[in-house]
Design an enzyme around this catalytic site. Structure first.
Site, mmCIF file in Angstrom:
data_model
loop_
_atom_site.group_PDB
_atom_site.id
_atom_site.type_symbol
_atom_site.label_atom_id
_atom_site.label_comp_id
_atom_site.label_asym_id
_atom_site.label_seq_id
_atom_site.Cartn_x
_atom_site.Cartn_y
_atom_site.Cartn_z
ATOM 1 N N ASN A 26 0.827 -1.211 0.000
ATOM 2 C CA ASN A 26 0.000 0.000 0.000
ATOM 3 C C ASN A 26 0.862 1.262 0.000
ATOM 4 O OD1 ASN A 26 -3.038 -0.430 0.056
ATOM 5 N ND2 ASN A 26 -2.353 -1.972 1.538
ATOM 6 N N MET A 43 0.273 -3.287 12.182
ATOM 7 C CA MET A 43 -0.437 -4.393 12.818
ATOM 8 C C MET A 43 -0.400 -4.326 14.341
ATOM 9 S SD MET A 43 -1.643 -5.643 10.129
ATOM 10 C CE MET A 43 -2.397 -7.188 10.613
ATOM 11 N N ARG A 44 -0.494 -3.111 14.877
ATOM 12 C CA ARG A 44 -0.458 -2.940 16.316
ATOM 13 C C ARG A 44 -1.586 -1.996 16.703
ATOM 14 N NH1 ARG A 44 3.323 -4.225 19.905
ATOM 15 N NH2 ARG A 44 4.449 -5.268 18.239
ATOM 16 N N ILE A 45 -2.285 -2.293 17.774
ATOM 17 C CA ILE A 45 -3.388 -1.418 18.200
ATOM 18 C C ILE A 45 -2.805 -0.119 18.748
ATOM 19 C CG2 ILE A 45 -5.259 -1.169 19.874
ATOM 20 C CD1 ILE A 45 -5.778 -4.180 19.555
ATOM 21 N N LEU A 46 -3.322 0.996 18.257
ATOM 22 C CA LEU A 46 -2.806 2.304 18.672
ATOM 23 C C LEU A 46 -3.446 2.719 19.989
ATOM 24 C CD1 LEU A 46 -3.115 3.960 15.164
ATOM 25 C CD2 LEU A 46 -0.955 3.493 16.332
ATOM 26 N N ASN A 98 -6.730 4.764 8.294
ATOM 27 C CA ASN A 98 -6.316 3.358 8.297
ATOM 28 C C ASN A 98 -6.984 2.646 7.135
ATOM 29 O OD1 ASN A 98 -5.244 0.828 9.322
ATOM 30 N ND2 ASN A 98 -7.282 0.378 10.134
ATOM 31 N N HIS A 147 -8.242 -1.025 6.072
ATOM 32 C CA HIS A 147 -8.585 -2.270 6.768
ATOM 33 C C HIS A 147 -9.220 -3.231 5.770
ATOM 34 C CE1 HIS A 147 -9.709 -4.868 10.076
ATOM 35 N NE2 HIS A 147 -10.892 -4.974 9.531
ATOM 36 N N SER A 198 -11.816 -1.168 3.470
ATOM 37 C CA SER A 198 -12.338 0.135 3.872
ATOM 38 C C SER A 198 -11.179 1.049 4.248
ATOM 39 C CB SER A 198 -13.235 0.002 5.115
ATOM 40 O OG SER A 198 -14.256 -0.965 4.929
ATOM 41 N N GLU A 242 -11.357 3.547 19.460
ATOM 42 C CA GLU A 242 -11.932 2.207 19.361
ATOM 43 C C GLU A 242 -11.451 1.524 18.083
ATOM 44 O OE1 GLU A 242 -16.223 -0.059 19.409
ATOM 45 O OE2 GLU A 242 -16.206 2.120 19.546
ATOM 46 N N LEU A 243 -10.981 0.279 18.182
ATOM 47 C CA LEU A 243 -10.329 -0.415 17.068
ATOM 48 C C LEU A 243 -11.220 -0.512 15.832
ATOM 49 C CD1 LEU A 243 -7.842 -2.073 16.113
ATOM 50 C CD2 LEU A 243 -9.054 -4.105 16.923
ATOM 51 N N ASP A 244 -10.720 0.000 14.707
ATOM 52 C CA ASP A 244 -11.388 -0.119 13.395
ATOM 53 C C ASP A 244 -12.829 0.386 13.418
ATOM 54 O OD1 ASP A 244 -9.047 -1.296 12.412
ATOM 55 O OD2 ASP A 244 -9.731 -3.323 12.864
ATOM 56 N N GLU A 273 -7.309 -2.550 -2.802
ATOM 57 C CA GLU A 273 -6.883 -1.617 -1.751
ATOM 58 C C GLU A 273 -6.032 -0.485 -2.327
ATOM 59 O OE1 GLU A 273 -5.129 -3.204 1.842
ATOM 60 O OE2 GLU A 273 -6.295 -5.035 1.680
HETATM 61 C C1 GAR Z 1 -3.362 -4.896 3.831
HETATM 62 O O1 GAR Z 1 -4.211 -5.885 3.342
HETATM 63 C C2 GAR Z 1 -4.073 -4.053 4.859
HETATM 64 O O2 GAR Z 1 -5.425 -3.822 4.552
HETATM 65 C C3 GAR Z 1 -3.938 -4.913 6.085
HETATM 66 O O3 GAR Z 1 -2.630 -5.416 6.012
HETATM 67 C C4 GAR Z 1 -2.238 -5.524 4.654
HETATM 68 C C5 GAR Z 1 -0.931 -4.787 4.456
HETATM 69 O O4 GAR Z 1 -0.409 -5.026 3.181
HETATM 70 N N1 GAR Z 1 -4.165 -4.184 7.290
HETATM 71 C C6 GAR Z 1 -4.660 -4.712 8.399
HETATM 72 O O5 GAR Z 1 -4.970 -5.885 8.496
HETATM 73 C C7 GAR Z 1 -4.807 -3.744 9.556
HETATM 74 N N2 GAR Z 1 -5.439 -4.386 10.663
HETATM 75 P P1 GAR Z 1 0.823 -4.171 2.674
HETATM 76 O O6 GAR Z 1 1.892 -4.210 3.761
HETATM 77 O O7 GAR Z 1 1.286 -4.870 1.420
HETATM 78 O O8 GAR Z 1 0.343 -2.769 2.396
#
Ligand code: GAR
Length: 206
Positions: free
Chosen positions: A14, A88-91, A105, A107, A134, A141-143, A172
């Site tokens: 991304n 991948m960590r909760i803020l 974010n 998601h 999304s 609150e998470l997501d 995405e």
């Molecule tokens: C993506 O699919 C993103 O939506 C997800 O991690 C992947 C990262 O891919 N995010 C989450 O799951 C957040 N909880 P990338 O490192 O190739 O961008």
């Protein structure tokens, strides 16, 4: 130019979509820093050394200390927008409040469905006909913050979590670029997004 900081923990496709959009003129912005909780994350290799910040979040006894350092480093690069792209960590609340209204974010689910992890497996287990991704504002609150835009794909017969993840990820990248285009052109705030359609300006409440 608007300044974008990216938080990420892994591969960074991304982030790459944003870098590519900037490089070919589709996104008028600068990536001013990439911040990771994992010093070995491949995402860091996508930008020059001077733009990298990383700490091993697990090496901190107190998560608040890690997030204070992260927050100070973020503030030091004066970002207009902060994008969590596979972070991948909760803020913690303090960090979220510090940058509230300019932190986004991406998601991998059609929120409000499937907050948290293993979204693709959960969509399959539920027998959903559609799945997707999304982009939303980050709140404590998470997501759960206001959703700005979504990309939707059909679930196909024979899909497994990996195939579904792959097809969602393809969607995405343009989704994230589109939302950042709105953000850097001043058409996005936490109460809604203002989009020009056929010369008319529409304000879409979130
Ligand atoms: C993506 O699919 C993103 O939506 C997800 O991690 C992947 C990262 O891919 N995010 C989450 O799951 C957040 N909880 P990338 O490192 O190739 O961008």
């Amino acid at each position: 130019k608007r300044r974008i900081a990216v938080l990420a923990s892994g591969r960074g496709s991304n982030l790459q979509a944003l870098l590519d959009a900037i490089a070919d003129g589709r996104l008028d912005a600068d990536i001013v820093g990439v911040f990771s909780d994992k010093p070995a994350a491949p995402v860091l290799q996508r930008v020059p050394d001077a733009l990298r910040w990383s700490r091993d979040a697990r090496s901190y006894a107190d998560k608040a200390d890690y997030e204070r350092e992260l927050g100070d480093a973020l503030a030091a690069c004066a970002p207009d927008w902060i994008v969590c792209a596979g972070y991948m960590r909760i803020l913690g609340d303090a960090l979220v409040e510090r940058f509230r209204g300019r932190m986004l974010n991406i998601h991998p689910s059609l929120l409000p469905k499937y907050r948290g992890l293993k979204t693709h497996a959960r969509a399959l287990e539920a027998g959903d006909a559609e799945h997707g991704a999304s982009v939303h504002f980050v709140t404590p609150e998470l997501d759960a913050g206001a959703v700005i835009a979504q990309a939707r794909i059909p679930v196909l017969p024979g899909d497994d979590p990996e195939s579904l993840a792959r097809r969602v990820l393809e969607r995405e990248h343009p989704l994230l670029v589109a939302v950042l285009q709105w953000a850097v052109s001043g058409r996005l705030n936490e109460r809604g997004t203002t989009v020009a359609v056929d010369g008319h300006t529409l304000f879409t409440p979130l």
